[in-house]
Design a protein around this motif. Structure first.
Motif, PDB file in Angstrom:
ATOM      1  N   GLU A   1       0.826  -1.206   0.000  1.00  0.00           N
ATOM      2  CA  GLU A   1       0.000   0.000   0.000  1.00  0.00           C
ATOM      3  C   GLU A   1       0.860   1.256   0.000  1.00  0.00           C
ATOM      4  N   LYS A   2       1.929   1.241   0.777  1.00  0.00           N
ATOM      5  CA  LYS A   2       2.807   2.418   0.817  1.00  0.00           C
ATOM      6  C   LYS A   2       3.510   2.613  -0.525  1.00  0.00           C
ATOM      7  N   MET A   3       3.888   1.523  -1.182  1.00  0.00           N
ATOM      8  CA  MET A   3       4.490   1.644  -2.502  1.00  0.00           C
ATOM      9  C   MET A   3       3.464   2.179  -3.494  1.00  0.00           C
ATOM     10  N   SER A   4       2.215   1.736  -3.389  1.00  0.00           N
ATOM     11  CA  SER A   4       1.152   2.249  -4.261  1.00  0.00           C
ATOM     12  C   SER A   4       0.988   3.753  -4.083  1.00  0.00           C
ATOM     13  N   GLU A   5       1.010   4.210  -2.843  1.00  0.00           N
ATOM     14  CA  GLU A   5       0.887   5.642  -2.567  1.00  0.00           C
ATOM     15  C   GLU A   5       2.066   6.407  -3.161  1.00  0.00           C
ATOM     16  N   GLY A   6       3.257   5.819  -3.084  1.00  0.00           N
ATOM     17  CA  GLY A   6       4.433   6.467  -3.670  1.00  0.00           C
ATOM     18  C   GLY A   6       4.326   6.584  -5.178  1.00  0.00           C
ATOM     19  N   ILE A   7       3.807   5.547  -5.826  1.00  0.00           N
ATOM     20  CA  ILE A   7       3.626   5.574  -7.281  1.00  0.00           C
ATOM     21  C   ILE A   7       2.640   6.663  -7.668  1.00  0.00           C
ATOM     22  N   ILE A   8       1.508   6.723  -6.966  1.00  0.00           N
ATOM     23  CA  ILE A   8       0.483   7.721  -7.284  1.00  0.00           C
ATOM     24  C   ILE A   8       1.019   9.135  -7.081  1.00  0.00           C
ATOM     25  N   ALA A   9       1.739   9.348  -5.972  1.00  0.00           N
ATOM     26  CA  ALA A   9       2.254  10.685  -5.682  1.00  0.00           C
ATOM     27  C   ALA A   9       3.287  11.133  -6.701  1.00  0.00           C
ATOM     28  N   ALA A  10       4.125  10.206  -7.179  1.00  0.00           N
ATOM     29  CA  ALA A  10       5.224  10.592  -8.068  1.00  0.00           C
ATOM     30  C   ALA A  10       4.865  10.498  -9.548  1.00  0.00           C
ATOM     31  N   ALA A  11       4.015   9.534  -9.901  1.00  0.00           N
ATOM     32  CA  ALA A  11       3.761   9.281 -11.321  1.00  0.00           C
ATOM     33  C   ALA A  11       2.309   9.462 -11.733  1.00  0.00           C
ATOM     34  N   GLY A  12       1.399   9.491 -10.769  1.00  0.00           N
ATOM     35  CA  GLY A  12      -0.012   9.617 -11.093  1.00  0.00           C
ATOM     36  C   GLY A  12      -0.743   8.292 -10.996  1.00  0.00           C
ATOM     37  N   LYS A  13      -2.021   8.358 -10.665  1.00  0.00           N
ATOM     38  CA  LYS A  13      -2.813   7.148 -10.440  1.00  0.00           C
ATOM     39  C   LYS A  13      -2.901   6.273 -11.680  1.00  0.00           C
ATOM     40  N   GLU A  14      -2.886   6.903 -12.866  1.00  0.00           N
ATOM     41  CA  GLU A  14      -3.017   6.127 -14.103  1.00  0.00           C
ATOM     42  C   GLU A  14      -1.794   5.244 -14.364  1.00  0.00           C
ATOM     43  N   LYS A  15      -0.671   5.511 -13.693  1.00  0.00           N
ATOM     44  CA  LYS A  15       0.545   4.719 -13.883  1.00  0.00           C
ATOM     45  C   LYS A  15       0.657   3.571 -12.871  1.00  0.00           C
ATOM     46  N   LEU A  16      -0.265   3.509 -11.923  1.00  0.00           N
ATOM     47  CA  LEU A  16      -0.283   2.422 -10.949  1.00  0.00           C
ATOM     48  C   LEU A  16      -0.990   1.217 -11.557  1.00  0.00           C
ATOM     49  N   LYS A  17      -0.301   0.081 -11.618  1.00  0.00           N
ATOM     50  CA  LYS A  17      -0.854  -1.111 -12.246  1.00  0.00           C
ATOM     51  C   LYS A  17      -0.965  -2.260 -11.252  1.00  0.00           C
ATOM     52  N   GLU A  18      -1.550  -3.349 -11.717  1.00  0.00           N
ATOM     53  CA  GLU A  18      -1.792  -4.506 -10.870  1.00  0.00           C
ATOM     54  C   GLU A  18      -0.483  -5.196 -10.490  1.00  0.00           C
ATOM     55  N   PRO A  19      -0.522  -6.036  -9.445  1.00  0.00           N
ATOM     56  CA  PRO A  19       0.678  -6.804  -9.081  1.00  0.00           C
ATOM     57  C   PRO A  19       1.203  -7.636 -10.247  1.00  0.00           C
TER      58      PRO A  19
ATOM     59  N   PHE B   1      16.146   4.494 -20.624  1.00  0.00           N
ATOM     60  CA  PHE B   1      16.786   5.108 -19.453  1.00  0.00           C
ATOM     61  C   PHE B   1      15.939   6.211 -18.837  1.00  0.00           C
ATOM     62  N   ASP B   2      15.102   6.858 -19.619  1.00  0.00           N
ATOM     63  CA  ASP B   2      14.318   7.996 -19.117  1.00  0.00           C
ATOM     64  C   ASP B   2      13.392   7.605 -17.965  1.00  0.00           C
ATOM     65  N   VAL B   3      13.166   6.304 -17.757  1.00  0.00           N
ATOM     66  CA  VAL B   3      12.327   5.864 -16.647  1.00  0.00           C
ATOM     67  C   VAL B   3      13.062   5.955 -15.315  1.00  0.00           C
ATOM     68  N   ILE B   4      14.375   5.982 -15.336  1.00  0.00           N
ATOM     69  CA  ILE B   4      15.131   5.965 -14.086  1.00  0.00           C
ATOM     70  C   ILE B   4      14.831   7.176 -13.203  1.00  0.00           C
ATOM     71  N   PRO B   5      14.870   8.413 -13.701  1.00  0.00           N
ATOM     72  CA  PRO B   5      14.556   9.548 -12.812  1.00  0.00           C
ATOM     73  C   PRO B   5      13.170   9.448 -12.183  1.00  0.00           C
ATOM     74  N   LYS B   6      12.170   8.989 -12.947  1.00  0.00           N
ATOM     75  CA  LYS B   6      10.838   8.841 -12.377  1.00  0.00           C
ATOM     76  C   LYS B   6      10.815   7.728 -11.326  1.00  0.00           C
ATOM     77  N   SER B   7      11.588   6.683 -11.536  1.00  0.00           N
ATOM     78  CA  SER B   7      11.685   5.602 -10.548  1.00  0.00           C
ATOM     79  C   SER B   7      12.309   6.110  -9.249  1.00  0.00           C
ATOM     80  N   VAL B   8      13.283   7.012  -9.373  1.00  0.00           N
ATOM     81  CA  VAL B   8      13.876   7.637  -8.186  1.00  0.00           C
ATOM     82  C   VAL B   8      12.803   8.415  -7.428  1.00  0.00           C
ATOM     83  N   GLU B   9      11.975   9.141  -8.144  1.00  0.00           N
ATOM     84  CA  GLU B   9      10.898   9.901  -7.494  1.00  0.00           C
ATOM     85  C   GLU B   9       9.920   8.974  -6.782  1.00  0.00           C
ATOM     86  N   VAL B  10       9.566   7.863  -7.428  1.00  0.00           N
ATOM     87  CA  VAL B  10       8.639   6.908  -6.817  1.00  0.00           C
ATOM     88  C   VAL B  10       9.220   6.343  -5.531  1.00  0.00           C
ATOM     89  N   MET B  11      10.471   5.907  -5.580  1.00  0.00           N
ATOM     90  CA  MET B  11      11.076   5.311  -4.388  1.00  0.00           C
ATOM     91  C   MET B  11      11.277   6.353  -3.301  1.00  0.00           C
TER      92      MET B  11
END
Length: 364
Positions: A283-301, A344-354
């Motif tokens: 759940e906390k990882m889901s919240e991090g994804i939504i906060a950094a990338a937006g709800k539309e980028k949160l996907k299923e397990p 590679f462009d996904v890496i900065p967004k992944s840093v934001e999510v984490m």
């Protein structure tokens, strides 16, 4: 501050295989110390390092695997980051650097772990006591394009169990003109492979078992080999399924050893457990994804029969609340392919999510 692109380029071009990641360790240590990180710890007898910022409870850990695969690339065998561990280290370093100057209500520990590909690096870190006081543990893994599109994230990866078994067939050699005087190890191995192809368990549990190496004979074509070496790769979505596959393999080996009057000895080279997931961490990882990338980028397990020794942390230390971030990055043609590429462009967004996930965990 050094650029994330430069960090990745160095790690990618200086790949090292399992238990040999000493230059990678030294590079990360010097980099972090040059950026003002004061608590950096290495080990006298193994590669890998631990960095820490903040203080007090809770303790949140972020883990990156360090090792590359040894494989043939363009006709040359070399260490090759075709599993994305160079990206994992880069994301973890980026997360540390983005957090180090922020006020933290707790401790963040960064684990740069060796030997994930051998399946025993996490167990070694557990034995060092590195997660004994950790409350939450987060990992990550790049995902193939068929699982997630570029820029999408999954809050949990439900890995299966993996086990790599090495076997030896031990008998006597014989002259090529006298096949009645021995049991041909090639025949024994061939029949064993046929048995392996027929092994099955509960079809509701995704699984596979297959022979991946076979070596027999020498330089003389007129010798019937009595000895052979082989390896078997076992995969199952559950730990119970793995034990069922292992049992069937051993039954087949015992049957053939008795029939051909040879010895068949098995040893486990690596053993990776299936994931034990935690709803709170997910759940906390889901919240991090939504906060950094937006709800539309949160996907299923993500559910995969691939394995990762990350899950030994929670199996050996059940108090841990842990999950792995699945990262969509247009990864093609696939993990472990010698020519694997990703965006590679996904890496900065992944840093934001984490980063956001860690902050949400420290500040619920």
């Amino acid at each position: 501050m050094i650029s994330i692109q430069d960090v990745f380029n160095h790690l990618h071009t200086h790949a090292e295989i399992s238990w040999e990641e000493y230059e990678t360790t030294n590079y990360i240590k010097k980099l972090l110390e040059s950026e003002g990180v004061q608590q950096v710890r290495t080990f006298p007898d193994i590669p890998g390092l631990v960095a820490e910022i903040g203080s007090g409870k809770p303790v949140v850990a972020v883990r990156a695997d360090m090792d590359a695969l040894w494989q043939e690339v363009d006709g040359e065998f070399k260490a090759n980051h075709s599993c994305g561990h160079d990206a994992h280290m880069t994301i973890t370093i980026g997360t540390l650097l983005s957090l180090k100057d922020q006020p933290l209500h707790g401790t963040v520990r960064f684990l740069f772990q060796p030997a994930e590909e051998k399946g025993n690096g996490a167990l070694t870190f557990v034995s060092q006591g590195l997660v004994d006081d950790v409350d939450y543990l987060y990992g990550m893994h790049l995902r193939p394009a068929e699982e997630l599109t570029c820029g999408e994230f999954s809050p949990v990866i439900k890995h299966g169990a993996a086990r790599f078994i090495f076997g030896e067939i031990n008998g006597d050699d014989a002259h090529g003109a006298r096949p009645h005087l021995n049991s041909n190890a090639i025949n024994v191995a061939t029949e064993l492979n046929n048995h392996i192809c027929g092994i099955g368990i509960n079809p509701m549990v995704p699984h596979s078992i297959k022979m991946t190496q076979l070596m027999a004979g020498g330089k003389n074509a007129n010798i019937i080999p009595g000895n052979a070496k082989f390896s078997v790769d076992l995969r199952a979505q559950t730990n119970e399924g793995m034990e069922a596959l292992d049992l069937q393999l051993r039954k087949a080996c015992n049957t053939l050893a008795n029939f051909y009057d040879v010895e068949i000895n098995l040893s486990i080279g690596a053993d990776v457990a299936a994931s034990v997931t935690n709803d709170d961490a997910t759940e906390k990882m889901s919240e991090g994804i939504i906060a950094a990338a937006g709800k539309e980028k949160l996907k299923e397990p993500i559910v995969t029969t691939g394995g990762d020794d990350f899950h030994f942390y929670t199996i050996k230390r059940p108090h841990l609340k842990a999950t792995m971030l699945g990262i969509g990055c247009d990864l093609k043609p696939g993990l472990h392919h010698p020519d694997m590429t990703f965006d590679f462009d996904v890496i900065p967004k992944s840093v934001e999510v984490m980063t956001q996930t860690v902050l949400n965990t420290l500040n619920p």
